[in-house]
Design a protein around this motif. Structure first.
Motif, short mmCIF file in Angstrom:
data_model
loop_
_atom_site.label_atom_id
_atom_site.label_comp_id
_atom_site.label_asym_id
_atom_site.label_seq_id
_atom_site.Cartn_x
_atom_site.Cartn_y
_atom_site.Cartn_z
N ARG A 346 61.48 43.10 68.45
CA ARG A 346 61.13 41.94 69.28
C ARG A 346 60.25 42.36 70.45
NH1 ARG A 346 66.92 38.89 69.75
NH2 ARG A 346 67.01 38.11 67.60
N ILE A 347 60.52 43.52 71.03
CA ILE A 347 59.70 44.00 72.14
C ILE A 347 58.26 44.18 71.69
CG2 ILE A 347 59.26 46.00 73.63
CD1 ILE A 347 62.34 46.30 73.87
N ILE A 348 58.10 44.82 70.53
CA ILE A 348 56.75 45.05 70.01
C ILE A 348 56.05 43.71 69.77
CG2 ILE A 348 55.42 46.03 68.08
CD1 ILE A 348 56.77 48.35 69.20
N ALA A 349 56.78 42.73 69.18
CA ALA A 349 56.18 41.43 68.88
C ALA A 349 55.81 40.69 70.17
CB ALA A 349 57.13 40.59 68.04
N ALA A 350 56.70 40.72 71.16
CA ALA A 350 56.47 39.96 72.40
C ALA A 350 55.33 40.56 73.22
CB ALA A 350 57.75 39.90 73.23
N ARG A 351 55.13 41.88 73.09
CA ARG A 351 54.06 42.53 73.87
C ARG A 351 52.67 42.02 73.49
NH1 ARG A 351 55.92 48.76 73.88
NH2 ARG A 351 54.81 48.68 71.90
N ARG A 352 52.54 41.49 72.26
CA ARG A 352 51.24 40.97 71.85
C ARG A 352 50.85 39.74 72.67
NH1 ARG A 352 52.64 40.69 65.88
NH2 ARG A 352 52.73 42.86 65.24
N PHE A 353 51.84 39.05 73.22
CA PHE A 353 51.55 37.82 73.95
C PHE A 353 51.34 38.07 75.44
CE2 PHE A 353 53.67 36.44 70.13
CZ PHE A 353 52.91 35.35 69.75
#
Lengths: 420, 245
Positions: A346-353
């Protein structure tokens, strides 16, 4: 004997096998059959010991010619003996399945006359289920050590998962506690299954109609605490099994003393905490990129009871931290206590935003109580960094350093806070 | 800051969102709520436009199939008062596509994803915890009272699994039922439910299951707390193995 009485004996005799998974393969149902399987597996109930019930877990027979010290069904025990007819097992499975009690069948057995004779009977039950009843649900079949390769092959084409239990983690213990079993009679079928699964995968790639061989893979079980092996030995064995034999799961079963035997240790209770720590370490091997040698060593052969193995590793490696949440890669994030596979993804995914703030970390579901000592967020630490390992140890032992007192044993203080 | 209202249906919600997103200059500044029809209620009512809802839905499906699932689960939760969050979520889904569920640091995404996940979790749980009983005519009946309105996807699951049987699933609280008869699934409301007769062997099979349930637990490992946390007591009412205890 009535089916009910047999069921009581033969489910009671099967309960020490820890495996219950019904996951790992997906089979669509078809209009003329009953049952399908789901990739994630489905738990149908939870018994009074809190373990999930997914499969009808029974022995075909508890009438054993072997005399293994740890086993409730050993031949020298004065327990009541029973054996199912093939038809009885088929009926039970179908009736239970249609009422949605179970996801399928887990069939094991005591060794009746010989490994091959027993295995033959077990395979014929499963054959009847698949061909006569056209049962499409999940089947986990135990392989009796010493069964012939031909029977192992037949078993694999009917069952979703097959498994050979190692039970004792070293040859010496096997000799001492299970004198009729031999290391090679356990490892040979395991190797054969591993090879067969690999070959089958290749075959299925070239032809979609090729029959599936044990599509949900192979697993095994080890008894913990009946013999003197260290956690390090056990973990290294598991690591080898995952790497070399492509096992899906190794189960650890805390030894429950069911027999009086001077070859066995005297335990007040099953070593449940040790079992739990081994599972945590097993997860580190399979999903967190750890090696057994990182978790334990010859100088420190057993898992810490007070800390989960990842926290223990973190406390021994202060040089690895702090980890910067907004920059660290997946493998590094996974090494932070309080961040698991889900949070790291989730951290990796949220960092894209956007940049992750401390507020955002909480939303993602990171266990801040533990993570805060090991991370920075855009360069800002949460807690004073560079605390001595000793100080951190004590903080963790106390939960949060909020002034709680040490009880009689630190174990009890630690447990609630440190489990995820 | 505009306040919009809609009729409270899933279709109405989609059509309202479609209109707001196409007409509002700054959709982040508006709110959306269900109309309550009170005299003093303020806001602009957006009537349901089926065509607009369908058009928006198919666009969503192309842009962000994940968000369609999330929306589907969200409607099962029957949650009220979260329409504004859903509006923000769907706006982000149109903008970012399938990745939107990863934007958990956004308050609206976090709220919607968390709530939807609850319905998804209960659906999965119920696939295991539903219990069928065999009726005199050979069909099977299962009763349940789930928190979320999951009967449709649940029935789809069993239509693949128990294809050869005839069965009913009855949601006692919502008075809705799913029926699988000769390979066809139908859903409907039940006005009055009369308990049908059980088949003759039903009691015996239930006894077998209860016996198994009792003996499969290892007495030395008894752990009722763990059992309850995995299988909350609210589900015990219709569990065969928990009857008569």
């Amino acid at each position: 004997m009535e089916t009910l009485a047999k069921l009581q004996i033969l489910s009671g005799a099967a309960r020490y096998d820890a495996s219950c998974a019904s996951s790992g393969c997906r089979r669509e149902g078809n209009p003329y059959s009953t049952g399908n399987t789901s990739q994630s597996g489905i738990c149908h109930s939870w018994s009074d010991d809190g373990r999930c019930i997914s499969l009808l877990k029974i022995l075909l027979s508890n009438d054993c010619i072997y005399d293994c010290a740890y086993c409730v069904n050993r031949t020298s025990n004065p327990v009541e003996r029973a054996s199912f007819e093939a038809r009885e097992v088929v009926e039970l499975t179908m009736e239970f399945y249609r009422r949605n009690y179970i996801e399928g069948l887990f069939l094991s057995s005591a060794v009746m006359k010989s490994p091959d004779q027993t295995m033959e009977r077990m395979v014929s039950v499963v054959e009847m289920l698949r061909t006569e009843e056209r049962f499409g649900g999940y089947i986990h079949l135990k392989i009796i050590p010493g069964s012939s390769p031909e029977l192992v092959r037949r078993a694999g084409f009917y069952a979703d998962r097959i498994s050979v239990n190692i039970e004792l983690p070293s040859q010496e213990s096997l000799k001492r506690l299970a004198p009729q079993k031999e290391k090679h009679s356990i490892l040979e079928p395991m190797t054969l299954i591993g090879r067969q699964i690999g070959e089958n995968l290749v075959e299925r790639r070239s032809s979609r109609k090729a029959p599936k061989f044990a599509p949900a893979g192979q697993s095994t079980q080890m008894i913990v605490g009946a013999s003197p092996e260290s956690d390090f030995q056990i973990l290294r064995l598991s690591q080898g099994l995952y790497r070399k034999m492509n096992l899906k799961r190794v189960y650890y079963s805390a030894f429950v003393p069911v027999n009086q035997d001077n070859r066995l240790p005297v335990l007040a209770a099953p070593p449940l905490l040790r079992e739990h720590r081994l599972y945590q370490a097993d997860w580190l091997l399979r999903f967190y990129g750890f090696t057994a040698e990182e978790i334990l060593s010859d100088d420190m052969p057993n898992l810490d009871e007070s800390f989960d193995p990842k926290t223990a590793w973190a406390l021994r490696h202060p040089e690895f931290y702090p980890v910067e949440i907004n920059r660290a890669d997946y493998a590094t994030l996974l090494r932070v206590p309080g961040i698991g596979v889900t949070s790291a993804r989730r951290i990796i995914a949220a960092r894209r935003f956007s940049v992750i703030t401390p507020e955002g970390l909480k939303k993602i579901g990171v266990v801040m109580k533990r993570a805060k000592y090991f991370i920075t967020c855009s360069g800002r630490p949460f807690e004073k960094q560079g605390r001595s390992a000793l100080l951190l140890r004590n903080r963790f032992l106390l939960g949060d350093g909020s002034g709680a007192q040490f009880g009689e044993s630190p174990k009890q203080l630690v447990l609630p806070g440190l489990f995820i | 800051m505009n306040r919009y209202l809609y009729d409270g249906t899933a279709e109405g919600l989609l059509s309202a969102v479609a209109r707001i997103l196409s007409e509002e200059a700054d959709p982040d500044q508006v709110t959306l709520a269900e109309r309550e029809n009170t005299f003093f209620e303020e806001g602009i009512y957006l009537a349901t436009d089926t065509a607009a809802a369908e058009e928006f839905f198919s666009r969503l499906q192309q842009q962000a199939a994940e968000a369609v699932y999330t929306f589907y689960y969200f409607t099962m939760t029957e949650r009220e008062g979260m329409e504004t969050s859903m509006l923000r979520y769907l706006a982000l889904a149109m903008q970012h596509g399938n990745k939107v569920n990863g934007y958990l640091t956004h308050t609206a995404v976090k709220e919607i994803v968390t709530v939807s996940r609850k319905a998804g979790r209960e659906l999965h749980r119920m696939k295991g915890l539903l219990r069928f009983e065999k009726l005199r005519d050979g069909a099977y009946l299962a009763k349940m009272e789930p928190d979320n309105n999951i009967i449709h996807p649940l029935a789809l699951h069993f239509s693949k699994r128990l294809r050869a049987e005839d069965w009913f699933i009855y949601d006692v609280r919502r008075r809705t039922a799913a029926r699988w008869h000769r390979g066809t699934l139908s859903l409907g409301a039940i006005e009055q439910f009369t308990a049908p007769q059980m088949s003759e062997e039903e009691q015996a099979v239930q006894e077998l299951w209860k016996t198994f349930f009792g003996t499969i637990a290892i007495p030395e490992r008894r752990n009722p707390r763990l059992q309850k946390s995995n299988m909350p007591m609210k589900y015990w009412k219709y569990l065969t193995e928990k009857q008569g205890k």
